[in-house]
Design a protein around this motif. Structure first.
Motif, PDB file in Angstrom:
ATOM      1  N   UNK A 208     -16.500  74.366  -8.932  1.00 28.07           N
ATOM      2  CA  UNK A 208     -17.436  74.199 -10.043  1.00 28.07           C
ATOM      3  C   UNK A 208     -17.409  72.761 -10.546  1.00 28.07           C
ATOM      4  N   UNK A 209     -16.194  72.216 -10.639  1.00 25.09           N
ATOM      5  CA  UNK A 209     -16.078  70.835 -11.100  1.00 25.09           C
ATOM      6  C   UNK A 209     -16.892  69.934 -10.192  1.00 25.09           C
ATOM      7  N   UNK A 210     -16.732  70.176  -8.901  1.00 26.05           N
ATOM      8  CA  UNK A 210     -17.416  69.320  -7.966  1.00 26.05           C
ATOM      9  C   UNK A 210     -18.908  69.541  -7.963  1.00 26.05           C
ATOM     10  N   UNK A 211     -19.308  70.783  -8.185  1.00 23.91           N
ATOM     11  CA  UNK A 211     -20.736  71.074  -8.208  1.00 23.91           C
ATOM     12  C   UNK A 211     -21.384  70.385  -9.409  1.00 23.91           C
ATOM     13  N   UNK A 212     -20.705  70.445 -10.552  1.00 23.46           N
ATOM     14  CA  UNK A 212     -21.294  69.780 -11.720  1.00 23.46           C
ATOM     15  C   UNK A 212     -21.273  68.272 -11.540  1.00 23.46           C
ATOM     16  N   UNK A 213     -20.224  67.795 -10.894  1.00 16.06           N
ATOM     17  CA  UNK A 213     -20.187  66.363 -10.607  1.00 16.06           C
ATOM     18  C   UNK A 213     -21.354  65.994  -9.694  1.00 16.06           C
ATOM     19  N   UNK A 214     -21.701  66.884  -8.769  1.00 15.08           N
ATOM     20  CA  UNK A 214     -22.857  66.627  -7.912  1.00 15.08           C
ATOM     21  C   UNK A 214     -24.139  66.597  -8.720  1.00 15.08           C
ATOM     22  N   UNK A 215     -24.229  67.476  -9.703  1.00 15.61           N
ATOM     23  CA  UNK A 215     -25.425  67.455 -10.555  1.00 15.61           C
ATOM     24  C   UNK A 215     -25.559  66.081 -11.186  1.00 15.61           C
ATOM     25  N   UNK A 216     -24.421  65.573 -11.668  1.00 17.45           N
ATOM     26  CA  UNK A 216     -24.435  64.266 -12.312  1.00 17.45           C
ATOM     27  C   UNK A 216     -24.812  63.168 -11.315  1.00 17.45           C
ATOM     28  N   UNK A 217     -24.167  63.187 -10.150  1.00 15.46           N
ATOM     29  CA  UNK A 217     -24.416  62.110  -9.190  1.00 15.46           C
ATOM     30  C   UNK A 217     -25.801  62.191  -8.573  1.00 15.46           C
ATOM     31  N   UNK A 218     -26.263  63.415  -8.288  1.00 14.45           N
ATOM     32  CA  UNK A 218     -27.599  63.532  -7.714  1.00 14.45           C
ATOM     33  C   UNK A 218     -28.653  63.215  -8.766  1.00 14.45           C
ATOM     34  N   UNK A 219     -28.316  63.515 -10.030  1.00 10.37           N
ATOM     35  CA  UNK A 219     -29.226  63.114 -11.090  1.00 10.37           C
ATOM     36  C   UNK A 219     -29.425  61.611 -11.070  1.00 10.37           C
ATOM     37  N   UNK A 220     -28.331  60.919 -10.762  1.00  6.03           N
ATOM     38  CA  UNK A 220     -28.388  59.456 -10.683  1.00  6.03           C
ATOM     39  C   UNK A 220     -29.372  59.016  -9.592  1.00  6.03           C
ATOM     40  N   UNK A 221     -29.417  59.754  -8.484  1.00  3.35           N
ATOM     41  CA  UNK A 221     -30.327  59.405  -7.389  1.00  3.35           C
ATOM     42  C   UNK A 221     -31.769  59.469  -7.875  1.00  3.35           C
ATOM     43  N   UNK A 222     -32.136  60.614  -8.460  1.00  2.00           N
ATOM     44  CA  UNK A 222     -33.517  60.767  -8.909  1.00  2.00           C
ATOM     45  C   UNK A 222     -33.823  59.775 -10.022  1.00  2.00           C
ATOM     46  N   UNK A 223     -32.830  59.575 -10.889  1.00  2.00           N
ATOM     47  CA  UNK A 223     -32.973  58.630 -11.989  1.00  2.00           C
ATOM     48  C   UNK A 223     -33.360  57.250 -11.449  1.00  2.00           C
ATOM     49  N   UNK A 224     -32.642  56.815 -10.414  1.00  2.00           N
ATOM     50  CA  UNK A 224     -32.877  55.470  -9.886  1.00  2.00           C
ATOM     51  C   UNK A 224     -34.208  55.402  -9.155  1.00  2.00           C
ATOM     52  N   UNK A 225     -34.566  56.472  -8.463  1.00  2.00           N
ATOM     53  CA  UNK A 225     -35.848  56.459  -7.749  1.00  2.00           C
ATOM     54  C   UNK A 225     -36.983  56.243  -8.743  1.00  2.00           C
ATOM     55  N   UNK A 226     -36.849  56.876  -9.914  1.00  2.00           N
ATOM     56  CA  UNK A 226     -37.929  56.805 -10.898  1.00  2.00           C
ATOM     57  C   UNK A 226     -38.061  55.428 -11.538  1.00  2.00           C
ATOM     58  N   UNK A 227     -37.069  54.565 -11.330  1.00  2.00           N
ATOM     59  CA  UNK A 227     -37.153  53.239 -11.922  1.00  2.00           C
ATOM     60  C   UNK A 227     -38.181  52.373 -11.216  1.00  2.00           C
ATOM     61  N   UNK A 228     -38.564  52.775 -10.002  1.00  2.00           N
ATOM     62  CA  UNK A 228     -39.581  52.065  -9.242  1.00  2.00           C
ATOM     63  C   UNK A 228     -39.323  50.574  -9.185  1.00  2.00           C
ATOM     64  N   UNK A 229     -38.134  50.180  -8.772  1.00  2.00           N
ATOM     65  CA  UNK A 229     -37.994  48.802  -8.335  1.00  2.00           C
ATOM     66  C   UNK A 229     -37.013  48.722  -7.178  1.00  2.00           C
ATOM     67  N   UNK A 230     -37.114  47.661  -6.425  1.00  2.00           N
ATOM     68  CA  UNK A 230     -36.395  47.596  -5.147  1.00  2.00           C
ATOM     69  C   UNK A 230     -34.913  47.860  -5.304  1.00  2.00           C
ATOM     70  N   UNK A 231     -34.307  47.176  -6.271  1.00  2.00           N
ATOM     71  CA  UNK A 231     -32.859  47.284  -6.385  1.00  2.00           C
ATOM     72  C   UNK A 231     -32.443  48.701  -6.733  1.00  2.00           C
ATOM     73  N   UNK A 232     -33.112  49.277  -7.735  1.00  2.00           N
ATOM     74  CA  UNK A 232     -32.716  50.617  -8.147  1.00  2.00           C
ATOM     75  C   UNK A 232     -32.937  51.612  -7.025  1.00  2.00           C
ATOM     76  N   UNK A 233     -34.060  51.461  -6.304  1.00  2.00           N
ATOM     77  CA  UNK A 233     -34.321  52.426  -5.230  1.00  2.00           C
ATOM     78  C   UNK A 233     -33.324  52.258  -4.095  1.00  2.00           C
ATOM     79  N   UNK A 234     -32.986  51.009  -3.798  1.00  2.00           N
ATOM     80  CA  UNK A 234     -31.937  50.802  -2.795  1.00  2.00           C
ATOM     81  C   UNK A 234     -30.668  51.494  -3.253  1.00  2.00           C
ATOM     82  N   UNK A 235     -30.384  51.316  -4.542  1.00  2.00           N
ATOM     83  CA  UNK A 235     -29.203  51.976  -5.096  1.00  2.00           C
ATOM     84  C   UNK A 235     -29.284  53.478  -4.949  1.00  2.00           C
ATOM     85  N   UNK A 236     -30.479  54.032  -5.148  1.00  2.00           N
ATOM     86  CA  UNK A 236     -30.626  55.481  -5.023  1.00  2.00           C
ATOM     87  C   UNK A 236     -30.280  55.940  -3.617  1.00  2.00           C
ATOM     88  N   UNK A 237     -30.764  55.190  -2.628  1.00  2.00           N
ATOM     89  CA  UNK A 237     -30.476  55.593  -1.249  1.00  2.00           C
ATOM     90  C   UNK A 237     -28.989  55.431  -0.958  1.00  2.00           C
TER      91      UNK A 237
END
Lengths: 500, 675, 103
Positions: free
Chosen positions: A307-336
């Motif tokens: 469960x700890x790891x699953x919630x941690x995944x929620x947090x980290x994967x949230x970061x992926x979508x978060x960065x994609x939505x920033x719509x700039x090269x650096x953030x999107x690279x970071x998302x990938x």
């Protein structure tokens, strides 16, 4: 058809599937699994080298190795394939995790059927990453989801039927949204109705989806993929699903399948509907920003390792979508980068949790303690995974998170920067829950005297763990290589399409 | 300068870490110890060569043509991660006065600790500590990280190594990982500093957003030749323009530069254990004593001071940020000194003393203004960093020798050890004299310069800091007397009498004591100044002595002697003065003894507020509201299916009835509509 | 007196209603089958009648009713076969008892 290298990413798993039919005993099954997954790994590495060679030689097309075979002409459905740096990164990630996962499930019950379903799942995953045709992409997406139900329902632990059902139904709910929006995209893919197409590159080139339709289709598409990317509030399948899944399935699911969500959001939602992405990003920024902090806080009080790891995944994967939505090269690279990084380190986590669970038969951290004295290899692996997760430099997490933070903070809008600061605060909370687990699980006195008789990792477990640790460290130590691999994809022309 | 030696300085400890970490368990304990120590010895030699080349070679990349201004030289700088074409994290090696100074400090102390640990990490029967190889691996990791931190060419490189020293500190504090107190101390240290690092990271984000660069040289210097920079106010002014011209120069009444600098300073407060982020350092004493000497006294904890010093020309543009540094430093100095007067555990006394001394350095940087004595405070802060590293490491290593001999951390178990452990006694006394500021020991000169600089800034803070200096002398000698005098030592039956430790442990003590005696005469004013300008025209052994401001020096000497005398009266022999004082000021004594209840406050915040009021409700919300909604949807669907299940009875005749009724109704509706 | 279309349709409707009534109320499967035949036959009559009155030149209605009669014969044969088999199994042809395959 067989002259295109990409198609082998689907053919090898299918051949392995066939191979399992012919196997007579567990040794042969293992042999097929090892040979096949090694072949996949080798193929993806060869593809990486060849791709870089082509780019160095001056290939500037957005996608390389493009090919298309007609499947159902009246609806313009083709099996169209093609890859860019991002897809290749994802293919490498998937093949590493399939490789490590094969070793992690060395002793599984009913190995033949388990591996068959696992390989069907992999087929879907690989197919998804090589497709550039929306319809086949969706098909592979579904192929990847369905085996999950059986894998969790049959080989899982705990409340497995409930979790399997919940996971499948929620993801199917997401697919329903997705299907609607994909059909919508298809019918607006070209100005002339006789030219309709499912091909992503052509749709992007046509740019015929009107803004009104984008406003309608983008949220559906983003939510559809976002469910798989564990976006708040559609994430609750993830803790239960991960907790009940067998080791290799958790690894593949958290490591690769959740990346399908982020990849889809980027490749379909953002790329094809840039206008709506730009205008509606704030809604999803709020949701993903909540995911990041919310997942981290939730993880602080869980007592089940998974469960700890699953919630941690929620947090980290949230970061992926978060960065994609920033719509700039650096953030999107970071998302990938974050997708790669999270995929590897969470697979490492789940592999280790599976190995520990296989020995202690509990995942409750209150019942364990001092495992470092008993199984030092697994303990050290767990500490390394934890350090990667909380962003220690030299491991992958740091590179990905810093790229995201710097990129997101570059956004000119105050709103985005405030949300970046909120997301940054997760690095502290991550440290809290990771150290809490490490402290309780590995350090301190031995909690249960029965645990003293347990053994350390076997050779196949070591191999699985070391593969993942080396990958995590490779990204963390040589980020520029991966960064440039990914960044090339954001060439100016392509990036222009995403509204920059 | 060729980059070969600098690369080896960084690579050797890293290689040692990897080698000892991966293959250490295959080596014998002795072999691992020798390897680690030898590796560090080589690193130290190379660092000395580098530093001496920098200071004394007179090469044009290090000093300008008039031989009056020291320059900054970027020896190498490799791209590590390019966010954008401008924002690039590079791994490089910046050689300038403070990094050269820190190279010497870190490698010296680290080598002493490596040597010392060969003796410390075995018990009296010569049995090696479990995990001895791991210990050396972690020490090497720490040395690598710390060296990388001080030679950083850009702020992000510093942040990377900043995190790495944090992690190695975590690993070393938690070295005895089976001990719950060590585990929780390591966790606390990591999380508190991590919280501070969040401030640092945000500061970097803000600063880099408005300036478009991470490089220190872009912030503070102008390039005079290829890879050679001179600290100057003109480029900094250029950065000021950049900030002024950007769209959001002000935020909540302060300029963004102030915000960035304060945020970065929060990072420094965390590492350097300034109030209110100091709570991790006393607990960090759970680690092995050599670790405390290396990390939590001499090197890592001064990283915050180093950070401020590194960005000093930027801070100088925002005096408000420097004022904050002064206030935080001064409050911390007094607080820590007061608490140090009451602790029982000798390592904790030393820990609070460290906090207090680091606060001195912070104050010293904060009060620096170029118009006053060429910015003497900056030089004094760095000088104190250097001398403090030597004598505090000495004191900690002495404490380690005592703990090793007695097997307890509390002075109540020691008393009267001067006859049993003469070498430890003498070296400890030298350390105490140095920290108390008695001429001619090292601490006197550096502390005197700090007080001079403070007086130039504000008389109030000068008096305040002098008082703290007096307290310092008092609590150090209290400790000294309680350990070595007070009453005769009771030798327990069956235990051997305490005695001096093997040469591996005493040799570092003697060397460090010797350094503490003479370090004060290093003409720091000509080596390390904020803008590189040399302060004195010609230098000899007595430069520092002749440059003294005797008004301040006499004052501080007098205060130190008073402190020592009071301590002598109260603690030299067993008497009832301490008890009387405790009863005279019971409330104050209680607060000091409980460290002003900071730990309890933090305990309350983390457990009651963060866990109790945020995490638990969120977890509950997730399970019951978010997940509950999903389950409710499933539940409603299921109920609905059950409710209409009866209609699918399989009874054909019932179907026909339904069909008929439906057809009739439909007909009726159609008829009504048509009419 | 001229035979209008109603003279055919009213008996046909009556037959159909009888069929429906029988199908819904009877529990005996043979009786239900007979009711079904009644309904089918009333429909056949309708086909023929409508063909005769509305499209005198065409023959589709006739063909369709012949086709339906043939189908009805086949269906009856099948139904009788099932009923006989049900009777063999359960000694009873009450429709309410034929629910063994449901579970």
């Amino acid at each position: 058809m067989f002259s295109n290298v990409l198609i082998y990413f689907v053919i090898i798993p299918l051949l392995m599937l066939g191979g399992f039919f012919l196997c007579r005993d567990i040794k042969q099954i293992r042999a097929v699994a090892v040979v096949g997954s090694t072949a996949l790994l080798a193929l993806s590495i060869w593809l990486l080298v060849d791709y870089l060679g082509l780019r160095a030689a001056g290939a500037t097309a957005p996608m390389l190795y493009c090919d298309s075979w007609t499947w159902f002409a009246p609806l313009h459905i083709n099996l169209a394939v093609g890859v860019d740096g991002i897809s290749i990164a994802m293919l490498i990630l998937s093949s590493i995790i399939v490789f490590a996962g094969s070793f992690a499930s060395w002793k599984i019950d009913d190995a033949r059927h388990f591996f068959m379903w696992l390989l069907l799942l992999s087929t879907g995953v690989f197919g998804f990453f090589i497709s550039i045709d929306l319809f086949t992409m969706f098909m592979f997406y579904e192929v990847a989801l369905i085996p999950m139900y059986l894998l969790i329902g049959v080989w899982g632990t705990g409340r497995k039927e409930y979790s399997a059902m919940k996971l499948t139904l929620m993801l199917m709910g997401g697919s329903a949204f997705l299907m609607l929006s994909l059909i919508g995209i298809y019918y607006h893919s070209a100005a002339d109705s006789s030219q309709l197409t499912w091909n992503i590159l052509e749709i992007a080139a046509n740019g015929a989806i009107t803004t009104e339709w984008q406003y309608f289709l983008f949220p559906m598409c983003f939510v559809g993929f976002g469910v798989l990317g564990a976006m708040f509030p559609f994430h609750t399948w993830s803790p239960d699903g991960h907790a009940c899944a067998p080791t290799a399935v958790s690894m593949l699911h958290a490591g690769v399948l959740m990346k399908l969500g982020g990849y889809g959001c980027f490749r379909v939602a953002m790329y094809l509907m840039p206008q709506a992405a730009n205008d509606l990003a704030w809604i999803f920024l709020i949701l993903t920003g909540i995911s990041v902090v919310y997942g981290a806080f939730s993880a602080c009080v869980q007592t089940d390792l998974k469960y700890i790891n699953a919630y941690s995944s929620v947090s980290h994967c949230g970061m992926v979508l978060f960065a994609i939505l920033m719509i700039n090269t650096t953030a999107m690279t970071g998302a990938i980068m974050q997708m790669l990084s999270h995929g590897l380190m969470t697979a490492l986590f789940f592999a280790l949790i599976g190995m520990i669970y296989g020995r202690t038969h509990t995942r409750d951290i209150r019942l364990m303690g001092g495992l470092m004295q008993i199984m030092p290899f697994l303990g050290v692996g767990y500490v390394i995974a934890g350090m990667a997760s909380l962003g220690l430099p030299g491991l992958s997490g740091f590179v990905a998170e810093m790229t995201i933070f710097v990129g997101s903070f570059e956004h000119a809008d105050m709103f985005h920067r405030v949300f970046t600061i909120v997301a940054c605060s997760s690095i502290v909370i991550t440290a809290v829950y990771i150290l809490r687990v490490v402290g309780k699980l590995l350090f301190g006195p031995v909690q249960d005297e029965h645990h003293r008789s347990l053994t350390d990792a076997t050779w196949w477990e070591r191999l699985s763990t070391i593969t993942l640790i080396v990958s995590v460290a490779a990204i963390g130590c040589f980020p520029n290589f991966f960064e440039s691999l990914i960044k090339f994809t954001f060439s100016p022309e392509l990036f222009h399409a995403i509204g920059m | 300068m060729q980059p070969v030696i600098p690369i080896i300085i960084l690579a050797l400890p890293l290689a040692m870490f990897l080698f000892l970490g991966l293959c250490g368990h295959k080596l014998s304990h002795r072999m691992a110890g020798i390897l680690g120590t030898a590796g560090m010895g080589v690193t130290m030699t190379l660092a000395y060569i580098t530093a001496f080349t920098y200071f004394f070679s007179g090469s044009p990349e290090f000093i300008d043509a008039d031989a009056h201004t020291r320059l900054q030289a970027v020896i190498f700088n490799y791209d590590w991660l390019a966010f954008t074409p401008q924002l690039v994290i590079r791994l490089g090696f910046l050689l300038d006065p403070i990094s050269a100074l820190l190279l010497v400090v870190i490698t010296t102390i680290s080598f002493m600790v490596h040597l010392y640990s060969n003796g410390y990490m075995r018990d009296h029967h010569g049995v090696w500590e479990k995990g001895f190889q791991r210990f050396y691996a972690f020490l090497s990791l720490f040395s690598f990280s710390m060296l990388g931190l001080v030679v950083a060419t850009n702020i992000f490189q510093m942040y990377i190594f900043w995190e790495l020293v944090g992690a190695s500190s975590y690993l070393l504090i938690g070295f005895y990982y089976t001990k719950p107190s060590a585990v929780s101390a390591s966790k606390k240290a990591f999380i508190v500093t991590r919280f501070a690092d969040l401030g640092f990271l945000l500061g970097i984000l803000v600063l880099s957003f408005y300036t478009g660069t991470f490089n220190f040289t872009d912030f503070t210097s102008t390039e005079v030749a290829d890879g050679v920079y001179q600290i100057s106010e003109t480029t900094s002014a250029g950065i000021r323009d950049l900030i002024a011209n950007s769209t959001v120069p002000m935020f909540m009444g302060a300029s963004v530069l102030t915000w960035a600098l304060v945020l970065i300073f929060i990072g420094g407060m965390g590492k350097s254990a300034m109030l209110p982020l100091h709570i991790w350092l006393p607990d960090a004493m759970e680690g092995p004593t050599p670790v405390s000497a290396l990390i939590h006294a001499a090197t890592m904890v001064v990283a915050g001071v180093y950070l401020v010093a590194r960005l000093f020309p930027l801070y100088l543009m925002e005096p408000a940020a420097l004022d904050i540094v002064v206030v935080v430093g001064a409050l911390t100095a007094l607080y820590a000194a007061m608490v140090a007067c009451t602790q029982l555990d000798i390592k904790r006394v030393l820990a609070f003393s460290t906090i207090s001394q680091i606060a001195f350095m912070m104050v010293s940087l904060g009060v620096t203004r170029p118009e006053f004595h060429h910015g003497v405070g900056y030089m004094a802060g760095m000088f104190h960093l250097f001398t403090h590293a030597m004598f505090k490491a000495l004191l900690f290593l002495c404490a380690g020798a005592l703990i090793h001999a007695i097997g307890s951390n509390n002075y109540t178990d020691m008393h009267g050890l001067r006859k049993y452990m003469p070498i430890t006694h003498i070296t400890f006394l030298i350390g105490c004299l140095a920290i108390a500021g008695i001429i001619p020991f090292a601490g006197f000169f550096s502390k005197d310069e700090i007080l001079t600089a403070t007086m130039g800034y504000s008389t109030v803070w000068y008096i305040w800091m002098s008082l703290v200096a007096g307290l310092t002398a008092f609590y150090m000698f209290r400790l000294y007397y309680l350990i070595f005098w007070w009453k005769e030592h009771k030798v327990h039956e069956g235990h051997p009498a305490p005695h001096d430790q093997p040469w591996t442990m005493t040799l570092p003590l003697v060397i460090l004591a010797a350094i503490s005696c003479v370090a004060g005469f290093v003409p720091m004013g000509n080596l390390v100044t904020w803008n590189g300008h040399e302060m004195f025209d010609n230098v000899n052994f007595f430069t520092n002595l002749s440059a003294l401001n005797w008004q301040v020096a006499g004052m501080s000497l007098a205060i130190a002697i008073v402190g020592i005398l009071v301590a002598t009266v109260m603690y030299r022999k067993e008497n009832r003065y301490p008890q009387m004082m405790k009863q005279a000021l019971p409330r104050l004594w209680d607060w000091c003894f409980h460290r002003f209840y900071w730990d309890e406050l933090y305990q309350f915040i983390t457990h009651k507020i963060i866990f109790g009021c945020i995490s638990k409700p969120i977890a509950w919300f997730d399970r019951n509201v978010v997940d509950g909604t999903m389950n409710a949807m499933a539940f409603v669907t299921q109920r609905l299916s059950f409710a209409i299940r009866g209609l699918q009875s399989g009874n054909v005749q019932f179907y026909v009835w339904m069909y008929l009724i439906g057809a009739l109704l439909l007909g009726l509706i159609t008829a009504i509509c048509l009419i | 007196m001229e035979l209008t279309i109603l003279y055919y349709l009213i008996p046909s409707l009556f037959m159909f209603c009888c069929g429906v009534y029988g199908f819904v109320t009877r529990r005996n499967m043979i009786a239900m089958l007979i009711s079904l035949e009644l309904m089918l036959n009333s429909v056949d009559i309708n086909f023929v009648v409508f063909n005769r009155f509305l499209f005198p030149g065409e023959m589709e209605g006739m063909f369709f009713s012949l086709f339906a009669i043939a189908l009805a014969a086949a269906e009856t044969a099948l139904a009788i076969a099932i009923i006989i088999n049900v009777f063999r199994v359960s000694e009873n042809i009450d429709v309410r008892d034929v629910n063994k395959m449901k579970h």
